[in-house]
Design an enzyme around this catalytic site. Structure first.
Site, PDB file in Angstrom:
ATOM      1  N   GLY A  46      30.631   7.866  12.489  1.00  0.00           N
ATOM      2  CA  GLY A  46      30.504   8.748  13.638  1.00  0.00           C
ATOM      3  C   GLY A  46      31.845   8.968  14.289  1.00  0.00           C
ATOM      4  O   GLY A  46      32.736   8.111  14.207  1.00  0.00           O
ATOM      5  N   GLN A  51      37.691  11.194  20.737  1.00  0.00           N
ATOM      6  CA  GLN A  51      38.547  10.295  19.941  1.00  0.00           C
ATOM      7  C   GLN A  51      39.698  11.013  19.251  1.00  0.00           C
ATOM      8  O   GLN A  51      40.654  10.370  18.819  1.00  0.00           O
ATOM      9  CB  GLN A  51      37.694   9.573  18.888  1.00  0.00           C
ATOM     10  CG  GLN A  51      36.699   8.599  19.491  1.00  0.00           C
ATOM     11  CD  GLN A  51      35.841   7.981  18.409  1.00  0.00           C
ATOM     12  OE1 GLN A  51      34.815   8.529  18.027  1.00  0.00           O
ATOM     13  NE2 GLN A  51      36.286   6.848  17.886  1.00  0.00           N
ATOM     14  N   CYS A  91      34.179   0.637  15.918  1.00  0.00           N
ATOM     15  CA  CYS A  91      34.619   1.945  16.394  1.00  0.00           C
ATOM     16  C   CYS A  91      35.966   2.274  15.767  1.00  0.00           C
ATOM     17  O   CYS A  91      36.849   1.411  15.706  1.00  0.00           O
ATOM     18  CB  CYS A  91      34.734   1.909  17.913  1.00  0.00           C
ATOM     19  SG  CYS A  91      35.276   3.460  18.640  1.00  0.00           S
ATOM     20  N   LEU A  92      36.132   3.517  15.332  1.00  0.00           N
ATOM     21  CA  LEU A  92      37.406   3.930  14.721  1.00  0.00           C
ATOM     22  C   LEU A  92      38.559   3.870  15.722  1.00  0.00           C
ATOM     23  O   LEU A  92      39.716   3.802  15.321  1.00  0.00           O
ATOM     24  CB  LEU A  92      37.285   5.340  14.130  1.00  0.00           C
ATOM     25  CG  LEU A  92      36.330   5.468  12.937  1.00  0.00           C
ATOM     26  CD1 LEU A  92      36.229   6.922  12.494  1.00  0.00           C
ATOM     27  CD2 LEU A  92      36.769   4.580  11.780  1.00  0.00           C
ATOM     28  N   HIS A 133      26.307   5.460  20.851  1.00  0.00           N
ATOM     29  CA  HIS A 133      27.719   5.034  20.857  1.00  0.00           C
ATOM     30  C   HIS A 133      28.638   6.257  21.006  1.00  0.00           C
ATOM     31  O   HIS A 133      29.557   6.253  21.833  1.00  0.00           O
ATOM     32  CB  HIS A 133      28.000   4.279  19.549  1.00  0.00           C
ATOM     33  CG  HIS A 133      29.433   3.889  19.331  1.00  0.00           C
ATOM     34  ND1 HIS A 133      29.836   2.577  19.190  1.00  0.00           N
ATOM     35  CD2 HIS A 133      30.564   4.635  19.213  1.00  0.00           C
ATOM     36  CE1 HIS A 133      31.159   2.550  19.019  1.00  0.00           C
ATOM     37  NE2 HIS A 133      31.618   3.780  19.011  1.00  0.00           N
ATOM     38  N   GLU A 134      28.364   7.304  20.236  1.00  0.00           N
ATOM     39  CA  GLU A 134      29.218   8.503  20.282  1.00  0.00           C
ATOM     40  C   GLU A 134      29.040   9.251  21.604  1.00  0.00           C
ATOM     41  O   GLU A 134      30.008   9.797  22.140  1.00  0.00           O
ATOM     42  CB  GLU A 134      28.923   9.431  19.100  1.00  0.00           C
ATOM     43  CG  GLU A 134      29.119   8.818  17.713  1.00  0.00           C
ATOM     44  CD  GLU A 134      30.453   8.141  17.510  1.00  0.00           C
ATOM     45  OE1 GLU A 134      31.449   8.542  18.136  1.00  0.00           O
ATOM     46  OE2 GLU A 134      30.514   7.173  16.733  1.00  0.00           O
ATOM     47  N   HIS A 137      31.277   7.930  24.190  1.00  0.00           N
ATOM     48  CA  HIS A 137      32.668   8.422  24.111  1.00  0.00           C
ATOM     49  C   HIS A 137      32.834   9.684  24.945  1.00  0.00           C
ATOM     50  O   HIS A 137      33.852   9.873  25.602  1.00  0.00           O
ATOM     51  CB  HIS A 137      33.060   8.748  22.659  1.00  0.00           C
ATOM     52  CG  HIS A 137      33.484   7.548  21.858  1.00  0.00           C
ATOM     53  ND1 HIS A 137      34.542   6.743  22.215  1.00  0.00           N
ATOM     54  CD2 HIS A 137      33.008   7.036  20.697  1.00  0.00           C
ATOM     55  CE1 HIS A 137      34.694   5.785  21.312  1.00  0.00           C
ATOM     56  NE2 HIS A 137      33.768   5.934  20.376  1.00  0.00           N
TER      57      HIS A 137
END
Ligand code: NI
Length: 167
Positions: A46, A51, A91-92, A133-134, A137
């Site tokens: 995701g 991000q 997370c990236l 989660h996304e 962000h």
């Protein structure tokens, strides 16, 4: 298509609240394609526009192993949620850090797709967790910020140490 640079925690830009998309244009679709390519290359399941330093309410998700089930969520809203579940998240933007966050077990969301058409989606398990989660962000919230101040300070110390050794 292009691979975009992913902001790394604790970059302050990750705390920006994203603005709604008012019109889905060719530029939006190019961004979505680039976000998907960036997510697959990372690899991750995701990615939120936040991000990649674009502060619009756009998310791409693909939890399949075959990378052929891309979900594009523009202006997503949770319209129902049920249950509770904890899952080991990553997370990236926070590479190498994993930990549990309490989420709803299932969510129903409404959003626009890449063509700007409204749809609703019922998701449970990993997909539901990934959506939540996304969506965080887009509100400027990173998953590690659910943790205690003590645990978060240890995460930040670990990131700092890694940045020093990478220099
Ligand atoms: Ni993330």
């Amino acid at each position: 298509m292009a691979i975009l640079k992913i902001l790394q925690y604790p970059d302050e830009r990750l705390h920006t609240v994203a603005a709604p998309v008012t019109e889905v244009t060719g530029k939006t679709r190019t961004l979505i394609q680039n976000m998907a390519e960036t997510m697959y290359a990372a690899p991750g399941i995701g990615l939120a526009a936040t991000q990649v330093d674009v502060h619009e309410r756009i998310i791409v998700i693909d939890i399949s192993e075959t990378h052929d089930q891309l979900h594009t969520l523009i202006n997503p809203e949770i319209i129902a949620h049920h249950g509770a579940l904890e899952y080991e998240e990553g997370c990236l933007s926070v590479p190498g850090i994993y930990g549990k966050v309490k989420r709803a077990e299932s969510v129903t969301i409404s959003a626009l797709n890449a063509e700007g058409k409204p749809f609703t989606l019922e998701a449970s398990g990993l997909l539901a967790i990934c959506i939540q989660h996304e969506m965080d962000h887009l509100e400027g919230k990173v998953f590690v910020e659910y943790w205690s101040a003590f645990k978060l300070s240890r995460v930040l110390a670990k990131i700092k140490k890694r940045q020093r050794s990478a220099m």
